[in-house]
Motif scaffolding. Structure first.
Motif, PDB file in Angstrom:
ATOM      1  N   THR A 345       0.835  -1.208   0.000  1.00 56.32           N
ATOM      2  CA  THR A 345       0.000   0.000   0.000  1.00 56.32           C
ATOM      3  C   THR A 345       0.862   1.247   0.000  1.00 56.32           C
ATOM      4  OG1 THR A 345      -1.782  -1.129   1.178  1.00 56.32           O
ATOM      5  CG2 THR A 345      -1.769   1.273   1.273  1.00 56.32           C
ATOM      6  N   SER A 346       1.936   1.229   0.780  1.00 56.79           N
ATOM      7  CA  SER A 346       2.853   2.366   0.820  1.00 56.79           C
ATOM      8  C   SER A 346       3.473   2.609  -0.546  1.00 56.79           C
ATOM      9  CB  SER A 346       3.941   2.119   1.864  1.00 56.79           C
ATOM     10  OG  SER A 346       4.916   3.147   1.840  1.00 56.79           O
ATOM     11  N   GLU A 347       3.845   1.526  -1.239  1.00 53.84           N
ATOM     12  CA  GLU A 347       4.449   1.663  -2.564  1.00 53.84           C
ATOM     13  C   GLU A 347       3.432   2.199  -3.573  1.00 53.84           C
ATOM     14  OE1 GLU A 347       7.106   1.631  -5.703  1.00 53.84           O
ATOM     15  OE2 GLU A 347       7.390   1.622  -3.517  1.00 53.84           O
ATOM     16  N   ARG A 348       2.196   1.724  -3.490  1.00 53.40           N
ATOM     17  CA  ARG A 348       1.148   2.236  -4.386  1.00 53.40           C
ATOM     18  C   ARG A 348       0.909   3.724  -4.139  1.00 53.40           C
ATOM     19  NH1 ARG A 348      -3.707  -1.461  -3.104  1.00 53.40           N
ATOM     20  NH2 ARG A 348      -4.779  -0.317  -4.769  1.00 53.40           N
ATOM     21  N   ALA A 349       0.937   4.121  -2.872  1.00 55.24           N
ATOM     22  CA  ALA A 349       0.765   5.545  -2.542  1.00 55.24           C
ATOM     23  C   ALA A 349       1.901   6.370  -3.132  1.00 55.24           C
ATOM     24  CB  ALA A 349       0.698   5.730  -1.030  1.00 55.24           C
ATOM     25  N   ARG A 350       3.129   5.813  -3.098  1.00 52.86           N
ATOM     26  CA  ARG A 350       4.258   6.537  -3.680  1.00 52.86           C
ATOM     27  C   ARG A 350       4.075   6.696  -5.188  1.00 52.86           C
ATOM     28  NH1 ARG A 350       8.252   5.821  -6.765  1.00 52.86           N
ATOM     29  NH2 ARG A 350       7.804   3.602  -7.034  1.00 52.86           N
ATOM     30  N   ASP A 354       3.684  10.248  -7.296  1.00 56.15           N
ATOM     31  CA  ASP A 354       4.516  10.645  -8.435  1.00 56.15           C
ATOM     32  C   ASP A 354       3.648  10.942  -9.665  1.00 56.15           C
ATOM     33  OD1 ASP A 354       6.728  10.315  -6.860  1.00 56.15           O
ATOM     34  OD2 ASP A 354       7.192   8.303  -7.614  1.00 56.15           O
ATOM     35  N   LEU A 355       2.647  10.094  -9.906  1.00 57.74           N
ATOM     36  CA  LEU A 355       1.789  10.261 -11.072  1.00 57.74           C
ATOM     37  C   LEU A 355       0.935  11.514 -10.971  1.00 57.74           C
ATOM     38  CD1 LEU A 355       0.446   9.291 -13.686  1.00 57.74           C
ATOM     39  CD2 LEU A 355      -1.007   7.794 -12.315  1.00 57.74           C
ATOM     40  N   TYR A 356       0.452  11.793  -9.768  1.00 55.96           N
ATOM     41  CA  TYR A 356      -0.481  12.913  -9.592  1.00 55.96           C
ATOM     42  C   TYR A 356       0.181  14.263  -9.868  1.00 55.96           C
ATOM     43  CZ  TYR A 356      -4.649  15.198  -7.781  1.00 55.96           C
ATOM     44  OH  TYR A 356      -5.801  15.935  -7.669  1.00 55.96           O
ATOM     45  N   GLN A 357       1.496  14.317  -9.750  1.00 53.19           N
ATOM     46  CA  GLN A 357       2.189  15.579 -10.024  1.00 53.19           C
ATOM     47  C   GLN A 357       1.986  16.027 -11.469  1.00 53.19           C
ATOM     48  OE1 GLN A 357       3.473  17.101  -7.310  1.00 53.19           O
ATOM     49  NE2 GLN A 357       2.593  15.246  -6.401  1.00 53.19           N
ATOM     50  N   HIS A 358       1.721  15.082 -12.372  1.00 49.56           N
ATOM     51  CA  HIS A 358       1.569  15.410 -13.790  1.00 49.56           C
ATOM     52  C   HIS A 358       0.198  14.973 -14.318  1.00 49.56           C
ATOM     53  CE1 HIS A 358       5.865  16.253 -13.770  1.00 49.56           C
ATOM     54  NE2 HIS A 358       6.062  15.069 -13.209  1.00 49.56           N
ATOM     55  N   VAL A 403      -4.876   6.916 -16.741  1.00 47.33           N
ATOM     56  CA  VAL A 403      -5.945   6.006 -17.164  1.00 47.33           C
ATOM     57  C   VAL A 403      -5.498   4.558 -17.009  1.00 47.33           C
ATOM     58  CG1 VAL A 403      -7.404   5.290 -19.090  1.00 47.33           C
ATOM     59  CG2 VAL A 403      -6.910   7.716 -18.746  1.00 47.33           C
ATOM     60  N   ARG A 404      -4.248   4.272 -17.343  1.00 44.87           N
ATOM     61  CA  ARG A 404      -3.749   2.893 -17.240  1.00 44.87           C
ATOM     62  C   ARG A 404      -3.722   2.436 -15.782  1.00 44.87           C
ATOM     63  NH1 ARG A 404      -0.009  -0.824 -20.669  1.00 44.87           N
ATOM     64  NH2 ARG A 404       0.183  -2.541 -19.182  1.00 44.87           N
ATOM     65  N   VAL A 405      -3.201   3.268 -14.897  1.00 43.28           N
ATOM     66  CA  VAL A 405      -3.148   2.887 -13.481  1.00 43.28           C
ATOM     67  C   VAL A 405      -4.561   2.664 -12.940  1.00 43.28           C
ATOM     68  CG1 VAL A 405      -2.582   3.721 -11.165  1.00 43.28           C
ATOM     69  CG2 VAL A 405      -0.930   3.981 -13.023  1.00 43.28           C
ATOM     70  N   ALA A 406      -5.495   3.534 -13.323  1.00 44.18           N
ATOM     71  CA  ALA A 406      -6.879   3.373 -12.878  1.00 44.18           C
ATOM     72  C   ALA A 406      -7.458   2.054 -13.377  1.00 44.18           C
ATOM     73  CB  ALA A 406      -7.725   4.548 -13.360  1.00 44.18           C
ATOM     74  N   LEU A 407      -7.190   1.727 -14.635  1.00 43.44           N
ATOM     75  CA  LEU A 407      -7.654   0.454 -15.190  1.00 43.44           C
ATOM     76  C   LEU A 407      -7.060  -0.731 -14.428  1.00 43.44           C
ATOM     77  CD1 LEU A 407      -7.560   1.021 -19.054  1.00 43.44           C
ATOM     78  CD2 LEU A 407      -9.542   0.249 -17.725  1.00 43.44           C
ATOM     79  N   GLU A 408      -5.770  -0.663 -14.141  1.00 48.91           N
ATOM     80  CA  GLU A 408      -5.112  -1.756 -13.430  1.00 48.91           C
ATOM     81  C   GLU A 408      -5.698  -1.942 -12.031  1.00 48.91           C
ATOM     82  OE1 GLU A 408      -0.750  -1.478 -15.661  1.00 48.91           O
ATOM     83  OE2 GLU A 408      -1.060  -0.548 -13.696  1.00 48.91           O
ATOM     84  N   ILE A 473      -8.023   5.495  -5.402  1.00 45.52           N
ATOM     85  CA  ILE A 473      -7.015   5.865  -6.398  1.00 45.52           C
ATOM     86  C   ILE A 473      -7.678   6.110  -7.750  1.00 45.52           C
ATOM     87  CG2 ILE A 473      -5.073   4.964  -7.749  1.00 45.52           C
ATOM     88  CD1 ILE A 473      -3.982   3.741  -5.198  1.00 45.52           C
ATOM     89  N   VAL A 474      -8.619   5.238  -8.118  1.00 41.27           N
ATOM     90  CA  VAL A 474      -9.338   5.427  -9.387  1.00 41.27           C
ATOM     91  C   VAL A 474     -10.058   6.765  -9.388  1.00 41.27           C
ATOM     92  CG1 VAL A 474     -11.164   4.533 -10.876  1.00 41.27           C
ATOM     93  CG2 VAL A 474      -9.600   2.945  -9.757  1.00 41.27           C
ATOM     94  N   LYS A 475     -10.765   7.061  -8.323  1.00 42.71           N
ATOM     95  CA  LYS A 475     -11.511   8.325  -8.242  1.00 42.71           C
ATOM     96  C   LYS A 475     -10.571   9.523  -8.301  1.00 42.71           C
ATOM     97  CE  LYS A 475     -15.029  10.697  -5.467  1.00 42.71           C
ATOM     98  NZ  LYS A 475     -16.132  10.615  -6.437  1.00 42.71           N
ATOM     99  N   TRP A 476      -9.457   9.438  -7.571  1.00 48.80           N
ATOM    100  CA  TRP A 476      -8.509  10.557  -7.538  1.00 48.80           C
ATOM    101  C   TRP A 476      -7.833  10.779  -8.890  1.00 48.80           C
ATOM    102  CZ3 TRP A 476      -6.116   8.343  -2.457  1.00 48.80           C
ATOM    103  CH2 TRP A 476      -6.968   8.645  -1.378  1.00 48.80           C
ATOM    104  N   LEU A 477      -7.687   9.730  -9.675  1.00 49.54           N
ATOM    105  CA  LEU A 477      -7.066   9.865 -10.987  1.00 49.54           C
ATOM    106  C   LEU A 477      -8.058  10.343 -12.044  1.00 49.54           C
ATOM    107  CD1 LEU A 477      -4.830   6.655 -11.100  1.00 49.54           C
ATOM    108  CD2 LEU A 477      -4.085   9.016 -10.730  1.00 49.54           C
ATOM    109  N   VAL A 478      -9.308   9.938 -11.915  1.00 45.68           N
ATOM    110  CA  VAL A 478     -10.307  10.260 -12.932  1.00 45.68           C
ATOM    111  C   VAL A 478     -10.861  11.674 -12.755  1.00 45.68           C
ATOM    112  CG1 VAL A 478     -12.621   9.659 -13.763  1.00 45.68           C
ATOM    113  CG2 VAL A 478     -10.938   7.864 -13.368  1.00 45.68           C
TER     114      VAL A 478
END
Length: 520
Positions: A345-350, A354-358, A403-408, A473-478
């Motif tokens: 979970t910690s690694e997924r948060a990291r 990183d992804l959310y910055q862009h 989109v890919r991370v959300a799908l995964e 994570i899906v919600k935060w990315l979408v």
């Protein structure tokens, strides 16, 4: 009625009550009755008074504008229109002007017969006697501008609200018209740049305000927006007129569906917000680092205890003690599993951090190839699972990696909550309104109602909380990409989780390559 107070030798007026565009020769060719018909047909309210100020004539437009019939107005003073809005000095100046033989032209607030006020542009001119040049009558022409003034007031209120909103939110707007060679800034944009309210920049002037580390990227995004009709929403560093470096969020939306030369956008100073975000990120990283290190210690020590247990079990013959040791082994295994899950979970948060910055670095993303790639990866990792891909190949303006991370995350969730032979369908569909729906359907046990409510509400409470990070994570990315997440039951069992993105104006062209990311 005849507008002239006296005829010349040939029956024409002398021009003192005529418009300057008429010549004596042309007037001699016209019957004076023609002027009466013209006044009767005029769209402006016209009335004539004698020198004492009594109304002697009104045209039909006067009746329509004021609500007074000719029979009610003729013989009375224009005071019947007095709304009380103007002070005595206004009327004193009016009479002094027209009695002196000059033309009065000014706005006036009058009152209709029904009692409501109206605003008019009013011109009053003296009519002069042909023989001795004395003033005999006055002609007044009114143009009802009530609706226009109301529109101007509404526009002014809107501008004032916009200005206050810009100042409160520290945001501004801009418009670039390439064909006209103009870049227009609102007051808020000028304030953010620290320039004078009258400052009018060119595109190059505006680009020079960006810090060298951001300038080329912004230039590339502007060019991409013009060439490919693609919007953008990014953060960048800006150097104000006084040399202060700020962090801004700037957005752009091309105008129109096809090739465009007009861009509109916003700019917002997010320096303080960015600083707070960085503080939280640092705290987040420190906590994750300490958590990961601590959990690794827990895992390492627990595994050593398990190794010791192996040796102890070999030397123990008492069945009850062996049973107790087996229970201990099970408990220690649960500790290792829980710790490993927390590390994961910690690694997924990291990765999310990183992804959310862009997240707002968007470009056209072909969805069908992305679904195929994700499905292929999971077929290899989970041979017992059946993954199908359905639908056409629309494009979404989004961050491909998000989109890919959300799908995964959705596929992970579908497989984990399914049977030993999971069935997962990845589907893309385009709605009649152009929206793109990307769905992941499974035949598992379904998502608990509480978890659905938490995700849809967008917040967790002490008695209502989700079981993990996946759907969050899906919600935060979408959401930052303008999309929404929807959860529904699958038939006959299972769950369908959909990411719904707004319609994209951009469409692929056979004439050239896809646009670049415009990154530096």
């Amino acid at each position: 009625m005849d507008m002239s107070d006296g005829d010349g030798e040939d029956g024409s007026t002398d021009g003192s009550a005529r418009g300057g565009g008429w010549t004596d020769a042309s007037c001699r060719e016209l019957d004076p009755a023609w002027f009466e018909r013209a006044v009767e047909a005029a769209g402006h309210a016209i009335f004539i008074t004698d020198f004492e100020g009594r109304i002697v004539y009104v045209n039909p437009a006067f009746e329509a504008v004021t609500g007074y019939d000719a029979a009610d107005a003729v013989g009375r003073s224009p005071d019947i229109l007095n709304s009380g809005h103007h002070d005595p000095d206004y009327f004193r100046r009016l009479w002094e002007t027209i009695v002196a033989g000059e033309v009065w032209q000014e706005e006036i607030v009058n009152r209709r017969a029904g009692g409501e006020n109206y605003i008019a542009n009013q011109t009053i001119a003296p009519i002069v006697d042909d023989e001795d040049g004395s003033i005999t009558h006055f002609v007044a022409i009114q143009t009802d501008i009530t609706e226009r003034k109301e529109h101007e007031r509404a526009l002014e209120r809107s501008r004032d609200l916009s200005a206050r909103t810009e100042e409160t939110a520290d945001v501004g707007g801009w418009e670039l018209d390439v064909e006209a060679g103009e870049l227009r800034w609102t007051a808020g944009t000028r304030r953010i740049h620290g320039v004078d309210p009258s400052y009018e920049p060119s595109l190059e002037d505006a680009l020079r305000f960006y810090h060298p580390t951001s300038r080329d990227r912004i230039r590339g995004l502007v060019e991409r927006a013009l060439d490919w009709n693609l919007p953008y929403d990014v953060e960048a560093q800006l150097v104000t007129a006084d040399g202060t470096t700020r962090v801004v969020r700037t957005t752009c939306q091309p105008v129109g569906d096809g090739p465009t030369t007009v861009l509109r956008g916003t700019i917002q100073d997010i320096t303080e917000r960015k600083a707070r975000r960085q503080q939280l990120m640092v705290l987040n990283r420190v906590l994750r680092h300490n958590l990961r290190n601590g959990l690794n210690v827990v895992i390492g020590n627990t595994e050593r205890v398990l190794t010791t247990l192996d040796a102890v079990e070999d030397a123990v013959e008492d069945p009850s003690l062996l049973a107790s040791l087996e229970e201990t082994r099970t408990d220690l295994g649960a500790i290792v599993s829980a710790a490993e899950e927390l590390v994961d979970t910690s690694e997924r948060a990291r990765q999310f951090d990183d992804l959310y910055q862009h997240i707002r670095d968007v470009r056209p993303v072909g969805i069908r190839p992305l679904l195929e790639a994700v499905a292929a990866d999971y077929r290899e990792a989970h041979p017992a699972a059946t993954l199908r891909v359905e639908g056409a190949d629309p494009y979404v303006l989004a961050n491909r990696y998000a989109v890919r991370v959300a799908l995964e995350e959705l596929v992970d969730n579908a497989i984990q909550h399914s049977s030993t032979a999971p069935e997962v369908t990845l589907r893309v569909a385009e709605g009649t309104d152009g929206t793109i729906r990307i769905s992941v359907a499974d035949r598992g046990k379904g998502i608990p109602e509480m978890e659905r409510e938490v995700i849809e509400a967008g917040e967790e409470r002490p008695l209502k909380h989700g079981s993990g990070l996946g759907l969050w994570i899906v919600k935060w990315l979408v959401t930052p990409l303008g999309g929404t997440i929807e959860i529904a039951d699958n038939e006959p069992k299972g769950t369908v989780v959909s990411m719904v993105f707004p319609a994209a104006k951009w469409r692929p062209s056979a004439d050239g390559p896809e646009p670049s990311d415009a990154r530096t």
